[in-house]
Each structure stands twice: as structure tokens, then as C-alpha cells.
Design a protein around this motif. Structure first.
Motif: not given
Ligand SMILES: Nc1ncnc2c1ncn2[C@@H]1O[C@H](COP(=O)(O)OP(=O)(O)OP(=O)(O)O)[C@@H](O)[C@H]1O
Ligand SMILES: Nc1ncnc2c1ncn2[C@@H]1O[C@H](COP(=O)(O)OP(=O)(O)OP(=O)(O)O)[C@@H](O)[C@H]1O
Ligand code: SF4
Ligand code: SF4
Ligand SMILES: [Mg+2]
Ligand SMILES: [Mg+2]
Lengths: 375, 335
Positions: A143-154, A165-179
Motif C-alpha cells: 500500500t501507499v502507506r507501506q511504501t512511504v513509511s519504508e524509509p522511515l523504518e529503515v 502514520s502521522a508523518r505519512v499523512a504529512e508527506l502525502l499532503e505535501l505532494v498534493g494527495l489526500d492522506p
């Protein structure tokens, strides 16, 4: 080779002393502290194989063939050039996603080619990549969440699921996607939406350096504008350094501080965006700029463009001397015999590799002039 | 450039609904357009507005378990949407060339470029292997691939993004199709190679009367090649007309926003680019009324939020095509 003032300017600019390498910098080189990424004589040669069954090596494909390039801290360097000229390979080699076959790459003063696994992992966090192909670069089972949070975990950047989760939402918003799209899979997205997921992932590791390889190509212009604005804002706020590879010359002109032009594995012109964009000195750059379509039908129908004649040479069979000579409208005697070096010409900081501005470069040696044997 | 006889392709009230875990997504909502012989229709619009899905639906390429397609799409008078699958394959093969947005899905990674081209050429005609290989190399030369003979022996991953895209274009043009559908076909190409491909397609059009549906984000390309432009938003056509009308006198607030967001070659990077604020609607949750209203900077009419505006003629038209927009707002002023 450089367009920075030479000499001990590092301290004068308030760069911390720890950034200055202990070993003395060669007098001919740039002070390392002003430069984040630097390539010297960089080469990536691929073996050429032919025949279906045996696939014997029959030559060398010079995808990147002697590139000298400095990318300054906090700048956006636009990289343009013909399809297949080696832009992606150069970007990959700077991040060591492909192994250079010659030359050096330094990142923040460290030789990237000599990094061990830990060093590489650190590089992967500090230097990110947004790929050209949004379809191939996302894992369809995640999922998008898994993809975007991977670097956070690694890289251990956020602890705990909630924070991530909060950071993923923030990043999605930053690029103009609905969290709210975080739990969807890539196939549920349009091309442009996937590309934004790729950008969000690249930003997750809070990198210093980002290579954007055709990152906006599949976005519509209003979303392109959002992403370009976003990149510029991030750059001002975070001091992000960007290598922006694109075929969209208007976009490149808009985001870049400097522009580098590649042709057949070489950087053939580089300089301030305004100078290269409006007063190019290398004939290939001139042809390229004249071919940019304009969004006004009446103008577009009457626009004069420089049509490049001649055969498109293959990087497996590079012409001797100036590699643009088979298509250059101005070719003259020294062109086949002397491989032109980048020389200062035009605006301050502008360099072009062309004998029209004085014959400078390496004379062709006999064996260079002979193309690779066919067998 | 318009033909007097029936158009080559006639799409009527095309609707596509996709099943998703969050309920049905209305991805294409009543799209109608026609493409004449030798004519080029450019489709532009918001990312995610249903451009790709709408052309995949025409060719029966959406997964049947997920997609419900209704409406009609007549190619030379025959409805593609109700055709039996065998007939569709017959019609699609040599008659329709398709360049997908993602070049890698149309190339098999484990086969050489040559093998894929030769198979495509031989699938719809009696040609010897050697002749097909000759033709394949010729096609690669036409799309500007250096050293085409050797390129035949290479695998897709050994090519750059733009080279792969050109191979896909070569496959689509192999049979001189009567209809060419190109989805972001030149986005991975530099402007000089792009110009070469556009010239190639124009040649095909004048020689074989090929009708073209060209989906792109590049409005400069649209200005150069399109006869007619269709602007999509939220699965609907919100504006259409001749290329001059739509690009020079946009009437719909979305189209105006889109054109206002363009950087131009002379501009430097100091100012922010204008954007269309807000996010596009989710196809599972389209707003009532005008699809654009949540983001519309000029909405004023009480009907905006309740009643869907029909495509209606705006202002004077040029080029013999009506200029239409789906908006309740006052007639468009020039940009
Ligand atoms: N893995 C590989 N094996 C062999 N050749 C390769 C490989 N990757 C790239 N090449 C070749 O290297 C050259 C440069 O490719 P590269 O992808 O860097 O071009 P590019 O400038 O990014 O082009 P584009 O604008 O089309 O993306 C091309 O001739 C390509 O065929
Ligand atoms: N298989 C699918 N399942 C669910 N939703 C899908 C599927 N394919 C596409 N969609 C959705 O349908 C909408 C339209 O997608 P489409 O690919 O047609 O957009 P597009 O206009 O081509 O955009 P772009 O310019 O970004 O390519 C998008 O919102 C997308 O998320
Ligand atoms: S060196 Fe010669 S061939 Fe090369 S760009 Fe200059 S004039 Fe043209
Ligand atoms: S109908 Fe209303 S909301 Fe929609 S585009 Fe026109 S003015 Fe804006
Ligand atoms: Mg590339
Ligand atoms: Mg699409």
C-alpha cells in the motif's frame, strides 16, 4: 572545469571547519565545501552483446563517457539532453545505483565509489531518487502507506506506528494527495498520482540531495506547477540540493539555478539557467531550445526550428573529436580531430564544449578514431 | 481537415464504473466525441480525470471483473463495445495502433526488441521472417533509434526510457493503422526527437488518413498537432472546441487555471507558478452539481453545487467546430 571562484573561500562563506577535508585540495579543484556532489572523468560503459543465443560481447556502449560536473549545495541543477544520451545513467551513477566503470564521484567530500555497506546505507538516506517510470518503481503488493513509511523504518526516523502514520499523512499532503489514500495499492492510481507517491517516498528520508528523473513528466500542468513550487519551497526551507532531469525545458528553466546539457555521454554545456536558457553557446543546445513547442497554436504553426540532419550516432560508436559533429550545422576542420573541452564562454560561469569559441581540447589519438570492431 | 462523410471513430455517452473496495468509482461519466479521418483530437486534463481509462475502455482492455462500460464507440460504423472478442481482436490488431502510457507494460522484458517487433509484424500479414526483420529495423530508424540493426538484439532494460517509448511507437505504427491512440506517447522524449515523432505521425495521417487521439499534458504539443481539443475533469468533458478556441480563449474555469499554471521558457524561477488550489474529487465520491465546484475560483451561480452544467456553446467559434464548455459561469473572457 569549474565555475566557482577558486581559493580558500570556504571559511569566508561560514562553512563549518569540519566540512573542509583534512587532505589538501588540489589547486586546480573547487573548494569541496561549496560543492555537495562532484563527478570527475565519470564513465559508465556497458558491454554490448549481440546474437540471440551466445550474446557475445562485441563492443562497449559509452552511456556516460567522461563527465565532469559539480553540484553546489542548495542549488537546483537542471539536466537536459537527447533521449538516450545518458542522463538517467549519470543520475544513477552519482547515487551508486549503477557502478561507474571509471572516474570518481564524491558526495559531501566522501568518495562514493569506495563506500562499504554502512556507508552506502547512509548515502541512501541522504541522497534520494524519484524515478522516471512511476509504474515500475512502486511495488504493486504494497500500500501507499507501506511504501512511504519504508524509509522511515529503515532509517529509524520515526518510532511507533502512530508517529509514522502521522508523518505519512504529512508527506502525502505535501505532494498534493489526500492522506485518505494511504491504504490503497498502486494499481488504483493514475499515472500522475503514482508519481506523487514516488516523490513522497523520496522525501521521507529527509534527504540532502534528490535526483528527480523525469519526476513531473506524467503530471498535468497544474499538478506539475504544484510539485515545482513544492520542490523550490523545500529547497529554500531545507537547503535541499536537486538534480532535476527533464525533457520539459520550460520547467527546467523555471526551477533550475544552473542547467547542464548532455550529448552522447558528455556534458557539453553548463551554466546559469538564464544564460544557457536564452543564450546557449553550444550548437546542440541551440537546436534543442529551438524545438520547444509553445502552447499558442498560431505561434506554434509558424515557429522556426533548427532541424538536426545527419545520422544519430550510437553511444556504442562515438564519433571522433566532437561527438556532435555528425549533425552539427557549423562543423569545421578541427571538429573531427580535437575532442573539445568545456571552456568559459558567454556569461560568467557558462562553459561550452565547442571549437567555435576557440579550439581547446584533447587531440584525437589514433586508436580512439577507429570504431569498436564489429566482432 | 474535417471529412464530410461519417467520422472514423464516434464515441457516444461513454461511461466507465470501476469496482473498488470503497464502493463503485465513476471514472468516466458520459464522454462523447468524434474523430474524423486524418484528424487529431487532443485529450488534456487533470491527472486522474479518466483519460487513460476512457481509451482502455474503447479497446476492451479493462479487466471485465472490475469494469462496467456502457455507451457506444463506433469505429467505421461498427460498435467496439458490443463486438464479440474475436472480432475486436481482428479490428484492433492491424486497424488500431495503441501507445500505452507505461511503455514497460507493452514490452516483454525477457524478449529482445527485434523478436517483439517481428512477431507483431508477422501476426497480421504473410511476411517472411527476414522481411519482417528488415521492416522492424526500418521502423526503428524512422523513430530515430540510433543503430537500429543492433538495437533489434537488445532487451528492453538495456534501453533508456525514451528509447523504449519509441519502440512502442514503432510497434503501434507497424501496420499503418487507421486509428492511432497515443497516451502520453512522447513524454519521455526530448523535444527534438519528439518533433521527429510528431512529423512521422503527421506523415502517416496525410498518407493513410489516420485519425489520432492524442492524450498529453504538453499543451505546446497540443498547439502544434491538434485540430480539436477535449478537456477532461472528473471523468467528464468540461470543454471542447478547435485548438485555437480552447487554448487562446478558454471558457471553463478549470481550463483557465490549467493554462495559467504553465511556466514559459522566458520566465525565471523566482515567482511561484499559479496552481489550481485544492485536490481533485475522488471518483468514488463525486460532488453533486458541477464536478469542479469545490475548487472553482469563480463559482457564483446557485446551480453550481446542485445541478450539473451541460456542455453548451460559448462565444463565436473558429475552424468550423463549436466551442463548448460545461459551466454556469458567464461566457469566457480571453486569457
Ligand atoms: N543496463 C543497461 N545495459 C546496457 N545499456 C544500457 C543500460 N542502461 C542504459 N543503457 C544505455 O545507455 C544509454 C543511456 O541511457 P540512459 O537511460 O542513461 O539515457 P537517458 O539520457 O536517461 O535517456 P531518456 O531521456 O530516454 O530517459 C542508452 O543508449 C541505453 O541504451
Ligand atoms: N484498476 C483501477 N481500480 C480502481 N481505480 C482505478 C483503476 N484504474 C484507474 N483508477 C482510477 O480511475 C481514475 C482515472 O484514472 P486514469 O488512469 O484514467 O487517469 P488519467 O486521466 O489517465 O490520469 P494521468 O494523467 O495521471 O495518467 C483515477 O482516479 C484512478 O485512481
Ligand atoms: S566543435 Fe565543431 S562539430 Fe562540435 S559543436 Fe562545435 S562546431 Fe559543431
Ligand atoms: S459551473 Fe460553477 S463551479 Fe462549475 S466551473 Fe462553472 S462557475 Fe465554477
Ligand atoms: Mg532517462
Ligand atoms: Mg493516464
Amino acid at each position: 572545469m569549474t565555475d566557482l571562484p577558486q581559493g580558500p573561500t570556504a571559511h569566508a562563506r561560514g562553512v563549518p571547519a569540519s566540512d573542509v577535508p583534512a587532505s589538501p585540495v588540489p589547486a586546480s579543484d573547487v573548494p569541496v565545501s561549496g560543492v555537495l556532489v562532484s563527478a570527475r572523468g565519470l564513465e559508465v560503459h556497458f558491454p554490448v552483446r549481440s546474437g540471440n543465443a551466445l550474446r557475445r560481447t562485441t563492443g562497449l556502449l559509452r552511456a556516460v563517457d567522461g563527465v565532469d560536473l559539480d553540484i553546489h549545495r542548495g542549488e537546483t541543477l537542471g539536466l537536459v539532453g537527447e533521449s538516450g544520451c545518458g542522463k538517467s545513467t549519470l543520475g544513477n551513477a552519482l547515487l551508486r545505483l549503477v557502478e561507474p566503470t571509471g572516474g570518481t564521484v564524491t558526495f559531501d567530500g566522501t568518495d562514493v565509489t569506495g563506500l562499504d555497506r554502512r556507508g552506502l546505507r547512509d548515502l541512501r538516506r541522504r541522497a534520494g531518487m524519484v524515478f522516471q517510470d512511476p509504474f515500475a518503481s512502486l511495488d504493486p503488493r504494497r500500500t501507499v502507506r507501506q511504501t512511504v513509511s519504508e524509509p522511515l523504518e529503515v532509517h529509524g526516523l520515526r518510532s511507533g506506528r502512530q508517529e509514522r502514520s502521522a508523518r505519512v499523512a504529512e508527506l502525502l499532503e505535501l505532494v498534493g494527495l489526500d492522506p485518505a489514500v494511504a491504504d490503497r495499492y498502486p494499481h488504483e492510481f493514475s499515472g500522475g498520482q503514482r508519481q506523487r507517491v514516488g516523490i513522497a517516498r523520496a522525501l521521507a528520508g529527509e534527504p540532502d540531495f534528490l535526483v528527480c528523473d523525469e519526476a513531473i513528466a506524467s503530471l498535468d500542468v497544474s499538478v506539475q506547477a504544484q510539485v515545482l513550487n513544492l520542490l523550490r519551497r523545500l529547497q529554500r526551507q531545507l537547503g535541499l540540493t536537486l538534480l532535476f532531469i527533464s525533457h520539459d525545458l520550460s520547467a527546467v528553466r523555471h526551477v533550475s539555478d544552473r542547467i547542464a546539457v548532455m550529448y552522447l555521454g558528455r556534458v557539453v554545456e553548463v551554466g546559469p539557467a538564464a544564460a544557457v536558457g536564452s543564450d546557449p553557446k553550444m550548437p546542440y543546445t541551440q537546436a534543442l531550445l529551438s524545438a520547444v513547442p509553445v502552447p499558442h497554436p498560431a505561434l506554434e504553426r509558424t515557429r522556426q526550428r533548427v532541424v538536426l540532419g545527419g545520422d544519430v550516432p550510437s553511444p556504442a560508436n562515438v564519433p571522433s573529436g566532437c561527438r556532435f559533429r555528425t549533425r552539427c550545422p557549423y562543423v569545421f576542420e578541427p571538429c573531427p580531430d580535437v575532442d573539445p573541452a568545456l571552456q568559459p564562454v558567454g556569461a560568467p560561469g557558462q562553459l561550452a564544449a565547442c571549437h567555435l569559441h576557440g579550439v581547446v581540447g584533447r587531440p584525437v589519438e589514433q586508436e580512439d578514431a577507429v570504431p569498436a570492431p564489429a566482432d | 481537415m474535417q471529412s464530410t462523410s461519417a467520422p472514423l471513430l464516434e464515441v457516444e455517452d461513454l461511461r466507465v464504473r470501476l469496482r473498488t473496495p470503497r464502493g463503485p468509482a465513476e471514472v468516466v461519466n458520459g464522454l462523447s466525441y468524434a474523430v474524423g479521418r486524418g484528424e487529431t483530437v487532443a485529450v488534456v486534463g487533470e491527472s486522474g480525470s479518466g483519460k487513460s481509462v476512457s481509451v482502455l475502455a474503447l479497446l476492451g482492455l479493462l479487466p471485465v471483473r472490475v469494469a462496467t462500460v456502457t455507451g457506444a464507440a463506433r469505429l467505421d460504423g461498427e460498435d467496439l463495445l458490443t463486438m464479440p472478442p474475436e472480432r475486436l481482436r481482428e479490428v484492433r490488431g492491424p486497424g488500431v495502433g495503441m501507445v500505452f502510457q507505461d511503455p514497460m507494460t507493452s514490452l516483454n522484458p525477457v524478449l529482445t526488441i527485434g523478436r517483439q517487433l517481428v512477431e507483431g509484424i508477422r501476426a497480421h500479414g504473410e511476411v517472411s521472417k527476414a522481411a519482417a526483420r528488415e521492416r522492424a529495423a526500418g521502423l526503428l530508424a524512422e523513430v530515430g533509434l540510433p543503430d537500429p540493426q543492433r538495437a533489434l538484439d537488445r532487451y528492453p532494460h538495456e534501453l533508456s526510457g525514451g528509447m523504449r517509448q519509441r519502440v512502442v511507437i514503432a510497434i503501434a505504427l507497424a501496420h499503418n493503422p487507421s486509428l492511432l491512440i497515443a497516451d502520453e506517447a512522447t513524454t519521455a522524449l526530448d523535444v527534438t526527437v519528439q518533433a521527429q515523432i510528431l512529423d512521422l505521425v503527421a506523415g502517416l495521417q496525410s498518407e493513410h488518413g489516420t485519425g489520432v487521439v492524442w492524450i498529453t499534458h504538453d499543451l505546446g504539443v497540443v498547439a502544434g498537432i491538434a485540430d480539436r481539443v477535449l478537456v477532461m475533469y472528473g471523468g467528464r468533458c468540461v470543454e471542447d472546441g478547435s485548438v485555437d478556441d480552447v487554448l487562446e480563449r478558454p471558457a471553463h474555469p478549470y481550463t483557465r487555471g490549467l493554462l495559467g499554471a504553465l511556466p514559459d521558457l522566458a520566465s525565471s524561477g523566482d515567482g511561484e507558478l499559479a496552481t489550481v488550489p485544492g485536490v481533485p474529487p475522488a471518483p468514488t465520491d463525486l460532488p453533486a452539481g458541477c464536478v469542479f465546484w469545490p475548487r472553482c475560483p469563480v463559482r457564483s451561480d446557485p446551480r453550481c453545487e446542485t445541478e450539473q452544467p451541460p456542455l453548451a456553446v460559448v462565444g463565436a467559434s473558429t475552424g468550423g467546430l463549436p466551442h463548448r464548455a460545461a459551466t454556469w459561469c458567464e461566457e469566457g473572457s480571453p486569457r
